[in-house]
Design a protein around this motif. Structure first.
Motif, PDB file in Angstrom:
ATOM      1  N   ILE A   1      -1.018  31.705 -27.918  1.00 26.75           N
ATOM      2  CA  ILE A   1      -2.461  31.690 -27.669  1.00 26.75           C
ATOM      3  C   ILE A   1      -2.988  30.324 -28.107  1.00 26.75           C
ATOM      4  O   ILE A   1      -2.778  29.906 -29.250  1.00 26.75           O
ATOM      5  N   VAL A   2      -3.657  29.649 -27.199  1.00 25.97           N
ATOM      6  CA  VAL A   2      -4.291  28.363 -27.528  1.00 25.97           C
ATOM      7  C   VAL A   2      -5.791  28.586 -27.574  1.00 25.97           C
ATOM      8  O   VAL A   2      -6.404  28.977 -26.577  1.00 25.97           O
ATOM      9  N   LEU A   3      -6.392  28.361 -28.740  1.00 22.54           N
ATOM     10  CA  LEU A   3      -7.831  28.576 -28.893  1.00 22.54           C
ATOM     11  C   LEU A   3      -8.604  27.432 -28.247  1.00 22.54           C
ATOM     12  O   LEU A   3      -8.169  26.273 -28.296  1.00 22.54           O
ATOM     13  N   PRO A   4      -9.760  27.713 -27.653  1.00 21.01           N
ATOM     14  CA  PRO A   4     -10.542  26.653 -27.017  1.00 21.01           C
ATOM     15  C   PRO A   4     -11.144  25.704 -28.047  1.00 21.01           C
ATOM     16  O   PRO A   4     -11.656  26.137 -29.087  1.00 21.01           O
ATOM     17  N   ALA A   5     -11.105  24.419 -27.747  1.00 20.79           N
ATOM     18  CA  ALA A   5     -11.600  23.417 -28.694  1.00 20.79           C
ATOM     19  C   ALA A   5     -13.101  23.512 -28.909  1.00 20.79           C
ATOM     20  O   ALA A   5     -13.615  23.070 -29.949  1.00 20.79           O
ATOM     21  N   TYR A   6     -13.811  24.118 -27.957  1.00 21.28           N
ATOM     22  CA  TYR A   6     -15.272  24.149 -28.056  1.00 21.28           C
ATOM     23  C   TYR A   6     -15.806  25.314 -28.895  1.00 21.28           C
ATOM     24  O   TYR A   6     -17.017  25.474 -29.033  1.00 21.28           O
ATOM     25  N   SER A   7     -14.916  26.117 -29.465  1.00 21.55           N
ATOM     26  CA  SER A   7     -15.359  27.239 -30.293  1.00 21.55           C
ATOM     27  C   SER A   7     -14.708  27.179 -31.663  1.00 21.55           C
ATOM     28  O   SER A   7     -13.519  26.857 -31.793  1.00 21.55           O
ATOM     29  N   ALA A   8     -15.478  27.527 -32.700  1.00 20.69           N
ATOM     30  CA  ALA A   8     -14.967  27.601 -34.068  1.00 20.69           C
ATOM     31  C   ALA A   8     -14.854  29.049 -34.541  1.00 20.69           C
ATOM     32  O   ALA A   8     -14.599  29.290 -35.723  1.00 20.69           O
ATOM     33  N   ASP A   9     -15.046  30.018 -33.633  1.00 23.47           N
ATOM     34  CA  ASP A   9     -15.096  31.422 -34.057  1.00 23.47           C
ATOM     35  C   ASP A   9     -14.623  32.336 -32.931  1.00 23.47           C
ATOM     36  O   ASP A   9     -15.401  33.104 -32.367  1.00 23.47           O
ATOM     37  N   VAL A  10     -13.310  32.279 -32.625  1.00 27.16           N
ATOM     38  CA  VAL A  10     -12.737  33.118 -31.575  1.00 27.16           C
ATOM     39  C   VAL A  10     -12.266  34.429 -32.192  1.00 27.16           C
ATOM     40  O   VAL A  10     -11.425  34.426 -33.090  1.00 27.16           O
ATOM     41  N   HIS A  11     -12.794  35.543 -31.708  1.00 29.24           N
ATOM     42  CA  HIS A  11     -12.475  36.861 -32.245  1.00 29.24           C
ATOM     43  C   HIS A  11     -11.458  37.580 -31.372  1.00 29.24           C
ATOM     44  O   HIS A  11     -11.474  37.465 -30.145  1.00 29.24           O
ATOM     45  N   HIS A  12     -10.596  38.367 -32.022  1.00 28.52           N
ATOM     46  CA  HIS A  12      -9.710  39.296 -31.317  1.00 28.52           C
ATOM     47  C   HIS A  12     -10.453  40.600 -31.066  1.00 28.52           C
ATOM     48  O   HIS A  12     -11.224  41.068 -31.906  1.00 28.52           O
TER      49      HIS A  12
ATOM     50  N   VAL B   1     -13.310  43.709 -35.312  1.00 33.77           N
ATOM     51  CA  VAL B   1     -13.078  42.398 -34.703  1.00 33.77           C
ATOM     52  C   VAL B   1     -13.268  41.310 -35.760  1.00 33.77           C
ATOM     53  O   VAL B   1     -14.092  41.440 -36.664  1.00 33.77           O
ATOM     54  N   ALA B   2     -12.471  40.253 -35.634  1.00 33.55           N
ATOM     55  CA  ALA B   2     -12.534  39.162 -36.610  1.00 33.55           C
ATOM     56  C   ALA B   2     -11.922  37.920 -35.991  1.00 33.55           C
ATOM     57  O   ALA B   2     -11.300  37.975 -34.920  1.00 33.55           O
ATOM     58  N   ALA B   3     -12.075  36.799 -36.683  1.00 37.61           N
ATOM     59  CA  ALA B   3     -11.641  35.514 -36.138  1.00 37.61           C
ATOM     60  C   ALA B   3     -10.128  35.333 -36.230  1.00 37.61           C
ATOM     61  O   ALA B   3      -9.475  35.804 -37.168  1.00 37.61           O
ATOM     62  N   LEU B   4      -9.583  34.647 -35.249  1.00 37.50           N
ATOM     63  CA  LEU B   4      -8.204  34.182 -35.272  1.00 37.50           C
ATOM     64  C   LEU B   4      -8.181  32.724 -35.712  1.00 37.50           C
ATOM     65  O   LEU B   4      -9.110  31.963 -35.443  1.00 37.50           O
ATOM     66  N   ARG B   5      -7.074  32.355 -36.370  1.00 35.58           N
ATOM     67  CA  ARG B   5      -6.905  30.992 -36.858  1.00 35.58           C
ATOM     68  C   ARG B   5      -5.561  30.447 -36.391  1.00 35.58           C
ATOM     69  O   ARG B   5      -4.610  31.214 -36.182  1.00 35.58           O
ATOM     70  N   PRO B   6      -5.442  29.121 -36.229  1.00 36.55           N
ATOM     71  CA  PRO B   6      -4.154  28.542 -35.853  1.00 36.55           C
ATOM     72  C   PRO B   6      -3.045  28.993 -36.802  1.00 36.55           C
ATOM     73  O   PRO B   6      -3.226  29.045 -38.020  1.00 36.55           O
ATOM     74  N   GLY B   7      -1.905  29.362 -36.206  1.00 35.67           N
ATOM     75  CA  GLY B   7      -0.773  29.828 -36.988  1.00 35.67           C
ATOM     76  C   GLY B   7      -0.710  31.325 -37.181  1.00 35.67           C
ATOM     77  O   GLY B   7       0.315  31.848 -37.660  1.00 35.67           O
ATOM     78  N   ASP B   8      -1.757  32.062 -36.836  1.00 35.09           N
ATOM     79  CA  ASP B   8      -1.766  33.516 -37.006  1.00 35.09           C
ATOM     80  C   ASP B   8      -0.675  34.167 -36.153  1.00 35.09           C
ATOM     81  O   ASP B   8      -0.457  33.784 -34.993  1.00 35.09           O
ATOM     82  N   ALA B   9      -0.022  35.176 -36.731  1.00 37.01           N
ATOM     83  CA  ALA B   9       0.929  36.019 -35.998  1.00 37.01           C
ATOM     84  C   ALA B   9       0.218  37.323 -35.673  1.00 37.01           C
ATOM     85  O   ALA B   9      -0.258  38.023 -36.569  1.00 37.01           O
ATOM     86  N   VAL B  10       0.145  37.656 -34.389  1.00 38.31           N
ATOM     87  CA  VAL B  10      -0.640  38.787 -33.901  1.00 38.31           C
ATOM     88  C   VAL B  10       0.286  39.815 -33.276  1.00 38.31           C
ATOM     89  O   VAL B  10       1.162  39.469 -32.463  1.00 38.31           O
TER      90      VAL B  10
ATOM     91  N   THR C   1       4.596  47.506 -27.442  1.00 37.82           N
ATOM     92  CA  THR C   1       4.169  46.561 -28.476  1.00 37.82           C
ATOM     93  C   THR C   1       4.131  45.165 -27.877  1.00 37.82           C
ATOM     94  O   THR C   1       4.923  44.844 -26.984  1.00 37.82           O
ATOM     95  N   ALA C   2       3.194  44.362 -28.351  1.00 33.23           N
ATOM     96  CA  ALA C   2       3.081  42.988 -27.879  1.00 33.23           C
ATOM     97  C   ALA C   2       2.850  42.066 -29.067  1.00 33.23           C
ATOM     98  O   ALA C   2       2.210  42.467 -30.057  1.00 33.23           O
ATOM     99  N   GLU C   3       3.368  40.846 -28.974  1.00 33.64           N
ATOM    100  CA  GLU C   3       3.207  39.884 -30.067  1.00 33.64           C
ATOM    101  C   GLU C   3       2.831  38.516 -29.498  1.00 33.64           C
ATOM    102  O   GLU C   3       3.325  38.110 -28.448  1.00 33.64           O
ATOM    103  N   TRP C   4       1.959  37.844 -30.228  1.00 32.19           N
ATOM    104  CA  TRP C   4       1.555  36.491 -29.876  1.00 32.19           C
ATOM    105  C   TRP C   4       1.449  35.651 -31.152  1.00 32.19           C
ATOM    106  O   TRP C   4       1.201  36.188 -32.238  1.00 32.19           O
ATOM    107  N   THR C   5       1.586  34.354 -31.017  1.00 32.86           N
ATOM    108  CA  THR C   5       1.319  33.417 -32.104  1.00 32.86           C
ATOM    109  C   THR C   5       0.192  32.498 -31.667  1.00 32.86           C
ATOM    110  O   THR C   5       0.179  32.014 -30.526  1.00 32.86           O
ATOM    111  N   VAL C   6      -0.777  32.290 -32.553  1.00 33.59           N
ATOM    112  CA  VAL C   6      -1.875  31.371 -32.267  1.00 33.59           C
ATOM    113  C   VAL C   6      -1.367  29.958 -32.517  1.00 33.59           C
ATOM    114  O   VAL C   6      -0.913  29.648 -33.629  1.00 33.59           O
ATOM    115  N   ALA C   7      -1.406  29.120 -31.504  1.00 31.36           N
ATOM    116  CA  ALA C   7      -0.868  27.765 -31.605  1.00 31.36           C
ATOM    117  C   ALA C   7      -1.592  26.981 -32.694  1.00 31.36           C
ATOM    118  O   ALA C   7      -2.811  27.077 -32.853  1.00 31.36           O
ATOM    119  N   ALA C   8      -0.828  26.203 -33.435  1.00 31.13           N
ATOM    120  CA  ALA C   8      -1.406  25.376 -34.507  1.00 31.13           C
ATOM    121  C   ALA C   8      -2.075  24.145 -33.912  1.00 31.13           C
ATOM    122  O   ALA C   8      -1.737  23.706 -32.828  1.00 31.13           O
TER     123      ALA C   8
END
Length: 217
Positions: A55-66, A192-201, A210-217
């Motif tokens: 998962i690559v978070l958008p650069a224009y947001s500082a608060d991306v929630h799952h 719901v809460a924010a995701l951060r770079p490096g999070d294992a989901v 079951t599904a797994e993702w990693t938030v890109a650093a």
């Protein structure tokens, strides 16, 4: 063409419909009002992110929630589908994340603008593989959960939906029409809460998938 996997076989994806405010506790945690009919928004197919992809978070947001949700894969489209027949149109069930740039969404709401920038960015529609609806009883209640870095953040029970699956399918078919390969994100419970770079989901649906993702650093 965007694809998902149903029992290991790739299936083309049509529209991505999402239902908002479908669990009372989530409505309350965001200070929203319950809706009298399903609240529908769309995501582009370019937002799809399959299990195992980063998962690559958008650069224009500082608060991306799952937002963890039961996801339906429609196998048989139609218009004006009666609720009594609606569940027979489901080909598969999966688990997914409706990612939301909450800060961007809040600003859009203040200005009365659409939510697309907050809901439709690349990687904003994460989804597992699908299990065939024929192998389960689609009308039964399902439970699901989401873990981030090994800690459970969300637990869902579809019996608590304000608009059950048959109602959602019938409504979408009546207003928009449904097509083979459409996906329906059915709403998220509280937590719901924010995701951060490096999070294992890790998301799971009732022991079925079951599904797994990693938030890109």
């Amino acid at each position: 063409m965007a694809v998902v996997r149903l029992n290991g076989v790739e299936q083309g994806v049509g529209n991505i419909f999402c239902i908002g405010r479908n669990y009372a506790a989530h409505v309350a945690e965001l200070g929203n009002q319950q809706e009298e009919e399903p609240l529908v928004f769309l995501k582009p197919t370019s937002a799809l992110t399959l299990s195992g992809q980063d998962i690559v978070l958008p650069a224009y947001s500082a608060d991306v929630h799952h937002e963890c949700e039961l996801v339906l894969l429609i196998g048989k489209g139609g218009n004006d589908i009666p609720e009594v027949d609606a569940l027979s149109h489901i080909a598969g069930l999966g688990i997914g994340l409706d990612l939301t740039a909450r800060d961007v969404q809040s600003e859009a709401k203040k200005g009365g603008k659409p939510w697309t920038k907050a809901k439709g960015f690349r990687h904003a529609a994460c989804v597992s593989d699908f299990v065939a609806a024929a192998a389960v009883e689609a009308g039964q209640p399902f439970t699901f959960s989401l873990e981030v870095n090994g800690t459970v953040r969300q637990r869902g029970d579809t019996s608590l939906m304000l608009f059950p699956l048959a109602t959602i399918i019938s409504y979408l078919s009546r207003i928009y029409g449904l097509s083979d390969g459409d996906l329906i994100y059915t709403g998220t419970p509280q937590g719901v809460a924010a995701l951060r770079p490096g999070d294992a989901v890790r998301a799971q649906l009732d022991g079925l998938v079951t599904a797994e993702w990693t938030v890109a650093a």
